[in-house]
Enzyme design. Structure first.
Site, mmCIF file in Angstrom:
data_model
loop_
_atom_site.group_PDB
_atom_site.id
_atom_site.type_symbol
_atom_site.label_atom_id
_atom_site.label_comp_id
_atom_site.label_asym_id
_atom_site.label_seq_id
_atom_site.Cartn_x
_atom_site.Cartn_y
_atom_site.Cartn_z
ATOM 1 N N ARG A 143 21.151 14.708 -11.544
ATOM 2 C CA ARG A 143 19.890 15.356 -11.174
ATOM 3 C C ARG A 143 19.465 16.045 -12.442
ATOM 4 N NH1 ARG A 143 15.531 17.109 -10.933
ATOM 5 N NH2 ARG A 143 14.617 18.492 -9.339
ATOM 6 N N HIS A 148 13.828 26.084 -11.233
ATOM 7 C CA HIS A 148 12.950 26.371 -10.101
ATOM 8 C C HIS A 148 12.397 27.789 -10.200
ATOM 9 C CE1 HIS A 148 14.840 22.875 -8.170
ATOM 10 N NE2 HIS A 148 16.017 23.443 -8.403
ATOM 11 N N GLU A 216 11.021 20.312 -3.157
ATOM 12 C CA GLU A 216 11.843 19.675 -4.185
ATOM 13 C C GLU A 216 10.980 18.817 -5.111
ATOM 14 O OE1 GLU A 216 15.388 18.484 -6.258
ATOM 15 O OE2 GLU A 216 14.816 20.200 -5.038
#
Length: 432
Positions: A143, A148, A216
């Site tokens: 990933r 974030h 996401e």
């Protein structure tokens, strides 16, 4: 005369009500105090769950004398999983928002090397404080490097993971995690995730974010950013030639295949050294606290110091046992069911209550102060996560509250006999 007829009617209604309130001879209520002058006795209907999700039946919306069969089309598989939706207990009343979301109903983002599916307030409007992502990576898959606006908390479901991060002080951190272990990244902290090759299939994990509107699909990714910066600026920033960036991806990679790092990999160390506070917590190695009906592990900022916005309880409930009637005074609860089947009733005050049924992979949500329990309805252990947007785990036990209240006051409210009052547990049971 009209006045006399009205008086006679009122007297007859009072007599009828009195006879209705009286407990039948020989019943369990016969030895209790008489009904209060303001309310009748609660129903003696046990309101048991009517079927399990593995029964070979066509379930019908019938409970006792109420309801009727389905004549039109019916999704039997869904109705088997949700008996208390199709034939709710009589204790359900009023309106409570939907508190259940199966990840199986979430759209799945398929990538070369894995997938990701999410739950947020758009799918479960009740869940305003937290959102979740279920992610799968093949062995070695990444990933990509990202960050974030919200904090990220994670629980490893299957396989092993490695994580790497750098904080604003320039301290680096790298670690490997096993199933049941946790990681936490504060808002804005860059990181990368990789499934190791310990399990040939790779790994799967759960992510929780401390904002119900989190998506996401709206994260800050390395490849997405660099693809939107002029190459002349990239060359100036990294003090190299523009040609060095001729092969950077033309769009966000998100999830992509790579080779697993060696098991002895360590974080590169800069002048600031490595992080002083760990970003991971080995909950798989933490001893469970045994309880009368199961066990619990509690992880919050008191033992996982960096996790200042997410607290967790991993609860195991034995067959026939329940997570006791309780509530959380100021935090919403985001639940995830790992194994087994459960029944949960939410009490939302003002005679509003609703019962839900949960299976593995389901998300549940309980707003702050809603009274609830979690009952194991299967023949195997029930295991689930209680997750809170908080630095510390807190709950209030109904039984403990009553046990620590002057018994005369409890008896005035509930008309319990002395034996029942004496049996109330002054210690929080949690699971019994």
């Amino acid at each position: 005369m009209p006045g006399m007829k009205l008086a006679s009617s009122i007297l007859a209604a009072v007599c009828l009500a009195t006879s209705t309130l009286a407990a039948p001879a020989g019943s369990a209520a016969a030895s209790a105090a008489s009904a209060t002058p303001t309310a009748p006795y609660a129903s003696e209907n046990p309101n048991v769950i009517l079927w399990s999700d593995n029964e070979d039946i066509t379930p019908q919306p019938i409970r006792g004398p109420l309801g009727a069969t389905v004549l039109g089309p019916q999704n039997v598989a869904v109705d088997l999983q949700n008996p208390d939706f199709l034939a709710p207990p009589s204790t359900d009343s009023g309106t409570v928002g939907n508190a259940k979301w199966p990840f199986s109903l979430s759209h799945n983002r398929l990538q070369t090397g894995g997938w990701a599916r999410q739950q947020n307030v758009a799918l479960l409007p009740l869940a305003t404080q937290m959102a979740g992502v279920n992610m799968r990576l093949e062995a070695g898959a990444l990933r990509e490097l990202h960050w974030h606006k919200t904090a990220e908390w994670a629980y490893v479901l299957k396989g092993n993971m490695s994580i790497s991060t750098v904080n604003s002080a320039g301290e680096s951190y790298y670690d490997n995690l096993a199933p049941g272990d946790l990681w936490y990244f504060p808002p804005g902290t860059p990181h990368v995730l990789q499934a190791t090759s310990d399990l040939a299939e790779g790994a799967e994990f759960l992510l929780v974010f401390d904002d119900g509107a989190f998506s996401e699909d709206s994260t800050f990714s390395l490849t997405d950013w660099l693809n939107h910066v002029p190459k002349s600026v990239l060359a100036k920033n990294f003090k190299t030639n523009e040609s060095a960036f001729d092969k950077i991806p033309g769009k966000e990679l998100y999830i992509f295949p790579a080779s697993p790092l060696p098991k002895d990999t360590v974080a590169p160390v800069g002048p600031a050294g490595t992080a002083k506070v760990p970003y991971t917590f080995k909950a798989s190695q933490m001893a469970e606290t045994p309880l009368a009906g199961g066990s619990v592990k509690i992880v919050d900022s008191t033992n996982f110091n960096i996790s200042t916005t997410i607290a967790m309880a991993e609860v195991t409930v034995a067959p026939g046992a329940i997570r006791e009637l309780h509530w959380h005074p100021s935090q919403d609860e985001w639940s995830y069911f790992l194994e087994g089947t459960a029944r949960v009733t939410l009490f939302a005050s003002s005679a509003n209550a609703r019962t839900y049924n949960f299976q593995p992979g389901d998300v549940g949500y309980v707003p702050a102060s809603y009274g609830h329990y979690v009952e194991n309805t299967g023949n195997t252990s029930l295991r689930f996560l209680e997750i809170f947007k908080s630095d510390k785990f807190e709950d209030i036990s109904l039984a403990q509250w009553l046990a620590l209240t002057p018994p005369e006051l409890v008896q005035d409210h509930l008309q319990l006999d002395n034996e029942t009052l004496a049996s109330l547990n002054k210690t929080k049971a949690t699971v019994l």
